[in-house]
Write a protein that holds these residues in place. Structure first.
Motif, PDB file in Angstrom:
ATOM      1  N   ARG A  94      -1.628  -9.901   0.293  1.00  0.00           N
ATOM      2  CA  ARG A  94      -1.616  -9.923  -0.886  1.00  0.00           C
ATOM      3  C   ARG A  94      -2.859  -8.982  -1.050  1.00  0.00           C
ATOM      4  O   ARG A  94      -4.133  -9.348  -0.570  1.00  0.00           O
ATOM      5  CB  ARG A  94      -2.281 -11.521  -1.334  1.00  0.00           C
ATOM      6  N   VAL A  95      -2.909  -8.423  -2.449  1.00  0.00           N
ATOM      7  CA  VAL A  95      -4.084  -7.516  -2.648  1.00  0.00           C
ATOM      8  C   VAL A  95      -4.485  -7.476  -4.102  1.00  0.00           C
ATOM      9  O   VAL A  95      -3.675  -7.555  -4.987  1.00  0.00           O
ATOM     10  CB  VAL A  95      -3.692  -5.844  -2.496  1.00  0.00           C
ATOM     11  N   TRP A  96      -5.795  -7.650  -4.469  1.00  0.00           N
ATOM     12  CA  TRP A  96      -6.402  -7.665  -5.993  1.00  0.00           C
ATOM     13  C   TRP A  96      -7.039  -6.463  -6.147  1.00  0.00           C
ATOM     14  O   TRP A  96      -8.055  -6.120  -5.169  1.00  0.00           O
ATOM     15  CB  TRP A  96      -7.248  -8.787  -6.005  1.00  0.00           C
ATOM     16  N   VAL A  97      -6.853  -5.684  -6.802  1.00  0.00           N
ATOM     17  CA  VAL A  97      -7.716  -4.584  -7.370  1.00  0.00           C
ATOM     18  C   VAL A  97      -7.903  -4.780  -8.993  1.00  0.00           C
ATOM     19  O   VAL A  97      -7.032  -4.810  -9.825  1.00  0.00           O
ATOM     20  CB  VAL A  97      -6.744  -3.182  -7.230  1.00  0.00           C
ATOM     21  N   LYS A 107      -7.197   8.083  -6.414  1.00  0.00           N
ATOM     22  CA  LYS A 107      -8.376   7.086  -6.388  1.00  0.00           C
ATOM     23  C   LYS A 107      -7.795   5.696  -6.086  1.00  0.00           C
ATOM     24  O   LYS A 107      -8.141   4.760  -5.300  1.00  0.00           O
ATOM     25  CB  LYS A 107      -9.371   7.187  -7.512  1.00  0.00           C
ATOM     26  N   LEU A 108      -6.972   5.298  -7.064  1.00  0.00           N
ATOM     27  CA  LEU A 108      -6.552   3.960  -7.039  1.00  0.00           C
ATOM     28  C   LEU A 108      -5.432   3.860  -5.646  1.00  0.00           C
ATOM     29  O   LEU A 108      -5.445   2.743  -5.116  1.00  0.00           O
ATOM     30  CB  LEU A 108      -5.429   3.887  -8.377  1.00  0.00           C
ATOM     31  N   ILE A 112      -6.261   0.866  -2.823  1.00  0.00           N
ATOM     32  CA  ILE A 112      -5.010  -0.216  -2.669  1.00  0.00           C
ATOM     33  C   ILE A 112      -4.842   0.099  -0.911  1.00  0.00           C
ATOM     34  O   ILE A 112      -4.702  -0.935  -0.308  1.00  0.00           O
ATOM     35  CB  ILE A 112      -3.779   0.156  -3.429  1.00  0.00           C
ATOM     36  N   PHE A 113      -4.681   1.258  -0.528  1.00  0.00           N
ATOM     37  CA  PHE A 113      -4.495   1.426   0.799  1.00  0.00           C
ATOM     38  C   PHE A 113      -5.765   0.999   1.830  1.00  0.00           C
ATOM     39  O   PHE A 113      -5.300  -0.165   2.706  1.00  0.00           O
ATOM     40  CB  PHE A 113      -4.398   2.853   1.298  1.00  0.00           C
ATOM     41  N   ASN A 114      -6.757   0.969   1.373  1.00  0.00           N
ATOM     42  CA  ASN A 114      -8.018   0.403   2.144  1.00  0.00           C
ATOM     43  C   ASN A 114      -8.000  -1.174   1.899  1.00  0.00           C
ATOM     44  O   ASN A 114      -8.610  -1.678   2.756  1.00  0.00           O
ATOM     45  CB  ASN A 114      -9.688   0.982   1.453  1.00  0.00           C
ATOM     46  N   ALA A 115      -7.373  -1.645   0.866  1.00  0.00           N
ATOM     47  CA  ALA A 115      -7.165  -3.255   0.856  1.00  0.00           C
ATOM     48  C   ALA A 115      -6.192  -3.597   1.734  1.00  0.00           C
ATOM     49  O   ALA A 115      -6.079  -4.720   2.490  1.00  0.00           O
ATOM     50  CB  ALA A 115      -7.051  -3.745  -0.400  1.00  0.00           C
ATOM     51  N   VAL A 116      -5.212  -2.777   1.977  1.00  0.00           N
ATOM     52  CA  VAL A 116      -3.929  -3.359   2.694  1.00  0.00           C
ATOM     53  C   VAL A 116      -4.303  -3.039   4.231  1.00  0.00           C
ATOM     54  O   VAL A 116      -3.715  -3.898   4.942  1.00  0.00           O
ATOM     55  CB  VAL A 116      -2.637  -2.404   2.302  1.00  0.00           C
ATOM     56  N   SER A 117      -4.734  -1.810   4.511  1.00  0.00           N
ATOM     57  CA  SER A 117      -4.854  -1.621   6.118  1.00  0.00           C
ATOM     58  C   SER A 117      -6.410  -1.854   6.517  1.00  0.00           C
ATOM     59  O   SER A 117      -7.266  -1.475   5.810  1.00  0.00           O
ATOM     60  CB  SER A 117      -4.518  -0.321   6.194  1.00  0.00           C
ATOM     61  N   SER A 118      -6.613  -1.968   7.729  1.00  0.00           N
ATOM     62  CA  SER A 118      -7.890  -1.788   8.495  1.00  0.00           C
ATOM     63  C   SER A 118      -8.519  -0.540   8.639  1.00  0.00           C
ATOM     64  O   SER A 118      -9.556  -0.373   9.011  1.00  0.00           O
ATOM     65  CB  SER A 118      -7.993  -2.698   9.424  1.00  0.00           C
TER      66      SER A 118
END
Length: 229
Positions: A94-97, A107-108, A112-118
């Motif tokens: 689950r990701v909130w942007v 940029k978006l 989103i990638f940084n929120a999904v992946s470590s």
């Protein structure tokens, strides 16, 4: 679970203190709820029912736009849904942007990638590399993405580029979009469905007013007040 925001502008408090011009900017939202919510149970129920539907279609993901005027409670409703127990169990990741007036698709995508992946995006990664990384990270996963307060993803080319990696998610993935603009909702949802958020009832409005106006949350403890018809 992850949440990321895009600041519209950084405030230079030194300049503000010295008398420089200052323009107020909306603060970025997060997925956290810091107070009780009134009058949105039915809206929450309707949208959660749609989120849990495992519909087949051209894409593996569905889009549910929440549309309404500023301050009516779109973000609050999205927060309620995002943190609901059924939703937490059903979707991963689950990701909130918080999108706000950002329109830069590259940029978006990075956010989103940084929120999904470590594994963070490297400075040298181009748009193609970032989209490939996001696509690989979503592959086979039933994800939920909240794009909150969308203003400027308002043409098909931008949306088409942004949504391409989402197609690698498994069937049943969902995107919740909150926006003031019906044209944004229509652009992101091919069948033009959107959940139009209506104003609260008079009773719910009164409950919200009492909560914020009276420290002890009880208007009856202020006998000097008069009812204005």
């Amino acid at each position: 679970m992850a949440f990321y925001g895009i600041n519209q502008a950084e405030t230079n408090w030194g300049s503000f203190a010295s008398g420089a011009a200052f323009t107020w900017q909306r603060p970025p939202s997060t997925s956290l709820i810091n107070e009780a919510v009134h009058g949105r149970d039915k809206d929450k129920e309707v949208i959660i029912e749609m989120l849990l539907k495992d519909e087949a279609g051209e894409s593996n993901f569905g889009v549910i736009p929440i549309v309404g005027i500023g301050g009516i409670g779109k973000t609050t409703l999205a927060q309620l849904i995002y943190r609901d127990e059924e939703i937490v169990k059903h979707f991963e990741p689950r990701v909130w942007v918080c999108v706000s007036d950002e329109s830069d698709v590259e940029k978006l995508t990075k956010i989103i990638f940084n929120a999904v992946s470590s594994n963070e995006v490297h400075d040298g990664d181009n748009f193609n590399q970032v989209q490939l990384k996001l696509s690989n990270n979503l592959a086979g996963k039933r994800f939920l993405l909240v794009l909150n307060d969308v203003w400027n993803i308002n043409n098909y080319k931008r949306w088409n580029h942004l949504q391409t990696p989402f197609k690698s998610g498994t069937r049943g993935s969902k995107i919740v979009v909150t926006t003031h603009h019906g044209n944004v909702a229509s652009l992101m949802r091919a069948d033009n469905f959107h959940h139009l958020l209506k104003p609260l009832s008079n009773d719910d409005c009164w409950n919200v007013f009492v909560k914020h106006a009276f420290e002890k949350k009880n208007a009856n403890e202020h006998p000097n007040l008069e009812l204005i018809q």
